[in-house]
Write an enzyme that holds these catalytic residues in place. Structure first.
Site, PDB file in Angstrom:
ATOM      1  N   ARG A  48      30.147 -19.785  25.294  1.00 23.28           N
ATOM      2  CA  ARG A  48      31.594 -19.808  25.195  1.00 23.28           C
ATOM      3  C   ARG A  48      31.747 -19.239  23.730  1.00 23.28           C
ATOM      4  O   ARG A  48      32.633 -18.346  23.264  1.00 23.28           O
ATOM      5  CB  ARG A  48      32.235 -21.265  25.210  1.00 23.28           C
ATOM      6  N   ILE A  62      36.944 -27.022  19.053  1.00 23.08           N
ATOM      7  CA  ILE A  62      36.795 -27.724  20.364  1.00 23.08           C
ATOM      8  C   ILE A  62      35.914 -26.834  21.141  1.00 23.08           C
ATOM      9  O   ILE A  62      36.085 -26.134  21.830  1.00 23.08           O
ATOM     10  CB  ILE A  62      38.259 -27.588  20.957  1.00 23.08           C
ATOM     11  N   PRO A  63      34.550 -27.139  20.936  1.00 24.20           N
ATOM     12  CA  PRO A  63      33.639 -26.505  21.545  1.00 24.20           C
ATOM     13  C   PRO A  63      33.403 -26.913  22.964  1.00 24.20           C
ATOM     14  O   PRO A  63      33.756 -28.266  23.301  1.00 24.20           O
ATOM     15  CB  PRO A  63      32.106 -26.973  20.903  1.00 24.20           C
ATOM     16  N   HIS A  64      33.341 -26.016  24.000  1.00 31.21           N
ATOM     17  CA  HIS A  64      33.314 -26.483  25.386  1.00 31.21           C
ATOM     18  C   HIS A  64      32.495 -25.290  26.348  1.00 31.21           C
ATOM     19  O   HIS A  64      32.270 -24.188  25.517  1.00 31.21           O
ATOM     20  CB  HIS A  64      34.715 -26.476  26.106  1.00 31.21           C
ATOM     21  N   GLY A  65      32.172 -25.515  27.224  1.00 32.58           N
ATOM     22  CA  GLY A  65      31.332 -24.585  28.154  1.00 32.58           C
ATOM     23  C   GLY A  65      32.331 -23.520  28.520  1.00 32.58           C
ATOM     24  O   GLY A  65      33.572 -23.501  28.670  1.00 32.58           O
TER      25      GLY A  65
END
Length: 145
Positions: A48, A62-65
């Site tokens: 991402r 806001i790290p997310h997949g």
């Protein structure tokens, strides 16, 4: 019974991180350790980041997949990590608050919306950084609901 999206064990205060890679891995590992996601979800968080930075401004990332990481999500959850001295994140940005997200189905949209509401108030960002306990962080996020 479903897990709480933001449980006390998902919050880490006053962490020191060396770089963006360590920051993403740390936020993701909390979600793995507490059963929200499969370990390979962290790889999708890095994917991402390659597509578009998860740096949001105001010292927040806001790290997310990726979209195709949904099968790796067991339960919707958040990790919140405060890094008071900051960590370099991408192109010279400094991050002091990391919020890792894993959303089951379309729940990530509601979660992102709630986070956006909380973080749109700069006083809340300072309150999160100043929080002395996990309960204070949970309270800040619950106030928007």
């Amino acid at each position: 019974m479903a897990k709480e999206v933001l449980a006390k064990e998902n919050i880490k205060l006053n962490v020191s991180l060396k770089n963006q890679e360590e920051a993403i891995r740390y936020a993701g590992q909390i979600l793995v350790n507490n059963g929200y996601v499969e370990p390979s979800y962290i790889d999708k968080m890095f994917e991402r980041e390659e597509l578009t930075s998860t740096f949001m401004g105001n010292f927040v990332a806001i790290p997310h997949g990726t979209e195709d990481a949904k099968s790796l999500v067991n339960e919707s959850g958040l990790s919140v990590v405060t890094v008071p001295e900051g960590v370099e994140y991408g192109d010279g940005n400094t991050v002091k608050i990391l919020i890792g997200i894993a959303g089951k189905g379309d729940e990530h949209l509601d979660i992102l919306s709630n986070i956006a509401i909380v973080l749109s108030d700069e006083d809340n960002i300072q309150s999160i950084l100043d929080a002395a306990s996990e309960e204070e962080i949970i309270r800040i996020f619950e106030e928007v609901n």
